[in-house]
Write an enzyme that holds these catalytic residues in place. Structure first.
Site, PDB file in Angstrom:
ATOM      1  N   ARG A  71       0.840  -1.333  -0.009  1.00 14.29           N
ATOM      2  CA  ARG A  71       0.030   0.042   0.115  1.00 14.29           C
ATOM      3  C   ARG A  71       0.783   1.199  -0.068  1.00 14.29           C
ATOM      4  O   ARG A  71       1.987   1.200   0.749  1.00 14.29           O
ATOM      5  CB  ARG A  71      -0.926   0.154   1.217  1.00 14.29           C
ATOM      6  CG  ARG A  71      -2.257  -0.770   1.073  1.00 14.29           C
ATOM      7  CD  ARG A  71      -3.036  -0.562   2.226  1.00 14.29           C
ATOM      8  NE  ARG A  71      -2.454  -1.232   3.416  1.00 14.29           N
ATOM      9  CZ  ARG A  71      -1.978  -0.526   4.422  1.00 14.29           C
ATOM     10  NH1 ARG A  71      -2.142   0.588   4.592  1.00 14.29           N
ATOM     11  NH2 ARG A  71      -1.556  -1.220   5.469  1.00 14.29           N
ATOM     12  N   TYR A 214      -1.145  -3.148  -7.274  1.00  9.02           N
ATOM     13  CA  TYR A 214      -1.076  -4.288  -5.998  1.00  9.02           C
ATOM     14  C   TYR A 214      -2.165  -3.993  -5.137  1.00  9.02           C
ATOM     15  O   TYR A 214      -2.326  -2.900  -4.722  1.00  9.02           O
ATOM     16  CB  TYR A 214       0.493  -3.984  -5.461  1.00  9.02           C
ATOM     17  CG  TYR A 214       1.051  -5.128  -4.787  1.00  9.02           C
ATOM     18  CD1 TYR A 214       1.580  -6.131  -5.331  1.00  9.02           C
ATOM     19  CD2 TYR A 214       0.822  -4.912  -3.371  1.00  9.02           C
ATOM     20  CE1 TYR A 214       2.085  -7.077  -4.532  1.00  9.02           C
ATOM     21  CE2 TYR A 214       1.341  -6.144  -2.717  1.00  9.02           C
ATOM     22  CZ  TYR A 214       1.744  -7.243  -3.165  1.00  9.02           C
ATOM     23  OH  TYR A 214       2.319  -8.190  -2.491  1.00  9.02           O
ATOM     24  N   LYS A 223      -9.168  -2.231   1.346  1.00  5.92           N
ATOM     25  CA  LYS A 223      -9.207  -1.062   2.373  1.00  5.92           C
ATOM     26  C   LYS A 223     -10.061   0.079   1.844  1.00  5.92           C
ATOM     27  O   LYS A 223     -10.525   0.820   2.723  1.00  5.92           O
ATOM     28  CB  LYS A 223      -7.604  -0.790   2.499  1.00  5.92           C
ATOM     29  CG  LYS A 223      -6.879  -1.952   2.697  1.00  5.92           C
ATOM     30  CD  LYS A 223      -7.231  -2.724   4.230  1.00  5.92           C
ATOM     31  CE  LYS A 223      -6.348  -3.809   4.494  1.00  5.92           C
ATOM     32  NZ  LYS A 223      -6.354  -4.589   5.861  1.00  5.92           N
ATOM     33  N   HIS A 243     -11.468  -2.782  11.144  1.00  4.26           N
ATOM     34  CA  HIS A 243     -10.305  -3.471  10.847  1.00  4.26           C
ATOM     35  C   HIS A 243     -10.073  -4.577  11.981  1.00  4.26           C
ATOM     36  O   HIS A 243      -9.231  -4.569  12.658  1.00  4.26           O
ATOM     37  CB  HIS A 243      -9.169  -2.547  10.793  1.00  4.26           C
ATOM     38  CG  HIS A 243      -7.916  -3.222  10.197  1.00  4.26           C
ATOM     39  ND1 HIS A 243      -6.743  -2.693  10.341  1.00  4.26           N
ATOM     40  CD2 HIS A 243      -7.723  -4.118   9.223  1.00  4.26           C
ATOM     41  CE1 HIS A 243      -5.685  -3.454   9.731  1.00  4.26           C
ATOM     42  NE2 HIS A 243      -6.226  -4.257   9.108  1.00  4.26           N
ATOM     43  N   SER A 265      -0.695  -3.793  12.370  1.00  4.99           N
ATOM     44  CA  SER A 265      -0.113  -4.769  11.570  1.00  4.99           C
ATOM     45  C   SER A 265       0.904  -5.543  12.249  1.00  4.99           C
ATOM     46  O   SER A 265       1.536  -5.045  13.207  1.00  4.99           O
ATOM     47  CB  SER A 265       0.377  -4.238  10.328  1.00  4.99           C
ATOM     48  OG  SER A 265       1.340  -3.229  10.595  1.00  4.99           O
ATOM     49  N   CYS A 267       0.906  -8.326  14.160  1.00  6.06           N
ATOM     50  CA  CYS A 267       0.621  -8.697  15.506  1.00  6.06           C
ATOM     51  C   CYS A 267      -0.102 -10.469  15.258  1.00  6.06           C
ATOM     52  O   CYS A 267      -0.810 -10.813  16.018  1.00  6.06           O
ATOM     53  CB  CYS A 267      -0.610  -8.017  16.183  1.00  6.06           C
ATOM     54  SG  CYS A 267       0.441  -6.611  16.715  1.00  6.06           S
ATOM     55  N   ASP A 290      -9.955 -10.070   8.660  1.00  7.82           N
ATOM     56  CA  ASP A 290      -9.273  -8.710   8.370  1.00  7.82           C
ATOM     57  C   ASP A 290     -10.183  -7.662   8.542  1.00  7.82           C
ATOM     58  O   ASP A 290     -10.355  -6.647   9.185  1.00  7.82           O
ATOM     59  CB  ASP A 290      -8.668  -8.596   7.014  1.00  7.82           C
ATOM     60  CG  ASP A 290      -7.962  -7.282   6.815  1.00  7.82           C
ATOM     61  OD1 ASP A 290      -7.051  -7.134   7.673  1.00  7.82           O
ATOM     62  OD2 ASP A 290      -7.981  -6.832   5.538  1.00  7.82           O
ATOM     63  N   ARG A 392       2.232 -11.973  -0.977  1.00 10.92           N
ATOM     64  CA  ARG A 392       1.029 -12.404  -0.586  1.00 10.92           C
ATOM     65  C   ARG A 392       0.318 -13.480  -1.125  1.00 10.92           C
ATOM     66  O   ARG A 392       0.649 -13.914  -2.223  1.00 10.92           O
ATOM     67  CB  ARG A 392      -0.005 -11.275  -0.807  1.00 10.92           C
ATOM     68  CG  ARG A 392       0.263  -9.860  -0.167  1.00 10.92           C
ATOM     69  CD  ARG A 392      -0.421  -9.565   1.160  1.00 10.92           C
ATOM     70  NE  ARG A 392       0.053  -8.452   1.892  1.00 10.92           N
ATOM     71  CZ  ARG A 392      -0.608  -8.029   2.943  1.00 10.92           C
ATOM     72  NH1 ARG A 392      -1.921  -8.573   3.385  1.00 10.92           N
ATOM     73  NH2 ARG A 392      -0.054  -6.825   3.750  1.00 10.92           N
TER      74      ARG A 392
HETATM   75  O1  SAT Z   1      -2.594  -4.506   0.423  1.00 11.04           O
HETATM   76  S1  SAT Z   1      -3.877  -4.717   1.280  1.00 11.04           S
HETATM   77  O2  SAT Z   1      -4.055  -3.152   1.766  1.00 11.04           O
HETATM   78  O3  SAT Z   1      -4.969  -5.231   1.024  1.00 11.04           O
HETATM   79  C1  SAT Z   1      -3.336  -5.391   2.828  1.00 11.04           C
HETATM   80  C2  SAT Z   1      -2.595  -4.810   3.817  1.00 11.04           C
HETATM   81  O4  SAT Z   1      -1.601  -3.838   3.337  1.00 11.04           O
HETATM   82  O5  SAT Z   1      -2.867  -4.575   5.101  1.00 11.04           O
HETATM   83 MN    MN Z   2      -5.495  -5.486   7.570  1.00 10.76          MN
END
Ligand code: SAT
Ligand code: MN
Length: 615
Positions: A71, A214, A223, A243, A265, A267, A290, A392
């Protein structure tokens, strides 16, 4: 399906405008069928962008451009009319100016490509908690990922009808093709990070994304819609878009509860969602890993759905020990991005549980390297991992061996508890129940993880606060977001449903001892804390009141192997001096960020805890 066949005049007009602006060679409305998925995959394989994996049926590996691996937070905008609505945690920019700037970029951006129109539902199709989005994109990779992550196609258009509400989402990879040109195996995107845009227009519930192909930058249901825009919709309509993972837990007597849990993130959120309990007789199943969308029912109970239909999980670190069920979920029908490729045609990543077979391996940049003998993360000067750290997998949720039977129930599952947690080597106990709703909102608002290595301008030991794990994902001012949470609790209480509000807990699996060793084994052993939460929700007398909340009674949680009775007692005790520092840090460094939008109830909570600590 052709545009002319669309029943929804607003949708048709919106697509036509996009076609005029972006000038694709052709337009296709996605029907969501398996045939469509297979056709897209063929395009991607033929174009050299996807590698079929010999070892995993119907699975493919993609390698993205090194500029396009995560991201792009610095290029993520909340363009509200009023700057103050975006708040201190978002990049604000003027919506009119941004639309003009991006329209210039969108002009002709799909030349030589096909525009795919993806009607998708976040949540079970037709659920009254679900929402519809329509993404237009010039990326077949986005189409196949959206097929897995959301419900796509004609069935969504049927629910949308002639005048239903949808969130319009523009996406382009910003790589038009000249006559006769093709991608030729190279991931298409705008390589200059400063020319990527992930823009949200909260006043009009619109998303415009440009330049990245991506993850969350491009799969706009996730998101962008399900959190940033949905958080605004939820504020405006009186619900919650969070979230949070959703888990189902069953005790040895067969009694069931559902919990929604938020963590920053790194955790182990996906791991918790799919946890295998070590406690005999207990069972954990997955509803979501998520995102949770939650609405109060007429009965005053809060019901949650998982708006997604797949997992977009971080690959490195996933193995049979950390997350057996995730490993089972990705055996087939899975898309992998930026993982290593072994000689025998399988994926590989650091901490997958074993070294790579054969002599050589192809890394995420497409280079041949010696196959690693073990799965350790390489260290030292110039050391590069085989898989990108944010590599991923995209896998259908239905493939998870412990997916809960009701995960697609349109009415959602009733939530009994919220858990907030972060990586806190000190101060924060294993598990702690809030005294009431507002104290729970306070806990959510101070959530965060300690920075271990000195990072940028922040000293090691600093807490990076990530309230409700929503900082990168809240589409409006976080002070107003805290207020929204407080208001929902007050409303439930005013309506006589206070007792049905989920109980709120604060947890920490990452406490360390004086020798810097983790005091708690985590993973499946976290079921012990979950079982305590379960019993608290049933009103079991298993806690002691303390200045910071209700902690487990001594012996209420059986220590797992390797945790001494002394360590267990420390994990469940109040560190008075540590908490005084915590409160001071929140007062000096955290809450002032939100200015006068920080609800006065939270300052009152801070005062009250401080008084109890001093008392
Ligand atoms: O790339 S995503 O936003 O879908 C996953 C993440 O970064 O938490
Ligand atoms: Mn997430």
């Amino acid at each position: 399906m052709k545009i002319d066949e669309l029943k929804h005049a607003g949708l048709k007009k919106w697509i036509e405008e996009a076609v005029t602006l972006m000038t694709p060679d052709a337009v296709e409305v996605c029907d969501g069928s398996q045939a469509e998925y297979d056709r897209m995959i063929k395009i991607l394989v033929d174009g050299g962008l996807a590698t079929p994996l010999k070892k995993r049926p119907h699975s493919y590996l993609f390698r993205s451009d090194p500029s396009d691996v995560a991201r792009a937070e610095s290029r993520t905008f909340i363009a509200s009319k009023n700057q103050d609505d975006a708040g201190p945690t978002n990049n604000w920019t003027d919506p009119d100016k941004l639309k003009k700037e991006m329209s210039d970029l969108y002009r002709g951006c799909m030349k030589g490509r096909i525009m795919y129109v993806i009607p998708f539902s976040m949540g079970p199709v037709g659920s009254n908690i679900a929402k519809i989005g329509v993404e237009i994109t010039d990326s077949a990779y986005v189409v196949v990922n959206m097929h897995i992550m959301t419900r796509v196609g004609t069935k969504v258009l049927d629910v949308l009808g002639g005048d239903g509400f949808f969130v319009p989402c523009y996406h382009s990879i910003a790589k038009p093709l000249a006559e006769g040109e093709s991608d030729n195996g190279k991931w298409p995107c705008e390589p200059d990070v400063n020319k990527k845009y992930i823009s949200h227009f909260p006043d009009t519930y619109e998303i415009w994304s440009y330049g990245s192909g991506y993850g969350g930058n491009a799969l706009l249901g996730k998101k962008c819609l399900a959190l940033r825009i949905a958080s605004v919709l939820a504020r405006d309509e009186g619900w919650l878009a969070e979230h949070m993972l959703i888990l189902k837990i069953t005790n040895p007597e067969g009694k069931v509860k559902y919990m929604a849990c938020a963590f920053p993130s790194a955790c182990g959120k996906t791991n918790l969602a799919m946890l295998i309990p070590t406690l005999p007789g207990w069972k954990v199943e997955t509803v979501g890993d998520d995102i949770a969308w939650m609405k109060f029912g007429a009965d005053g109970q809060l019901y949650a759905i998982n708006p997604e239909s797949g997992f977009f999980g971080v690959a490195p670190g996933t193995n049979d020990h950390s997350n057996y069920n995730a490993m089972q979920s990705i055996r087939e029908n899975t898309i992998f991005t930026n993982c290593g490729l072994t000689e025998d045609g399988d994926i590989w990543w650091e901490q997958i549980g074993h070294g790579a077979p054969g002599k050589e391996i192809i890394d995420w940049k497409g280079r041949s390297k010696p196959a690693p003998q073990d799965d350790k993360i390489p260290k030292g000067e110039g050391a590069e991992p085989i898989a990108h750290a944010n590599a991923r997998f995209t896998a259908p949720a239905r493939q998870c061996p412990v997916i809960a039977a009701e995960w697609e129930d349109p009415k959602g599952v009733p939530i009994s508890a919220f858990l907030f947690g972060g990586r806190r080597p000190a101060t924060v106990p294993l598990i702690n129940q809030s005294k009431n709703w507002i104290h729970g909102v306070f806990m959510g608002s101070i959530t965060g993880s300690e920075i271990t290595a000195a990072a940028l301008d922040l000293a090691a030991g600093t807490i990076r606060r990530d309230p409700f794990a929503m900082v990168p994902f809240c589409g409006y001012h976080m002070g107003d977001y805290f207020k929204h949470w407080i208001d929902l609790g007050k409303k439930a209480e005013a309506e006589g449903h206070g007792d049905k509000l989920p109980k709120i807990f604060f947890c920490n699996w990452f406490r360390k001892d004086k020798d810097d060793k983790f005091m708690w084994p985590g993973y499946g052993e976290n079921s012990r804390a979950l079982a305590w939460v379960f019993d608290r929700c049933d009103g079991k007398d298993n806690c002691v009141e303390t200045p910071i909340g209700n902690l487990p009674k001594p012996n209420a949680i059986d220590p797992p192997e390797g945790v001494s009775a002394g360590a267990m007692a420390e994990l469940c005790s109040v560190d008075i001096e540590g908490w005084k520092k915590e409160i001071a840090d929140v007062r000096q460094n955290h809450y002032p960020k939100f200015g006068d939008k920080l609800p006065k109830e939270l300052y009152a909570e801070l005062d009250a805890i401080e008084k109890r600590l001093n008392g």
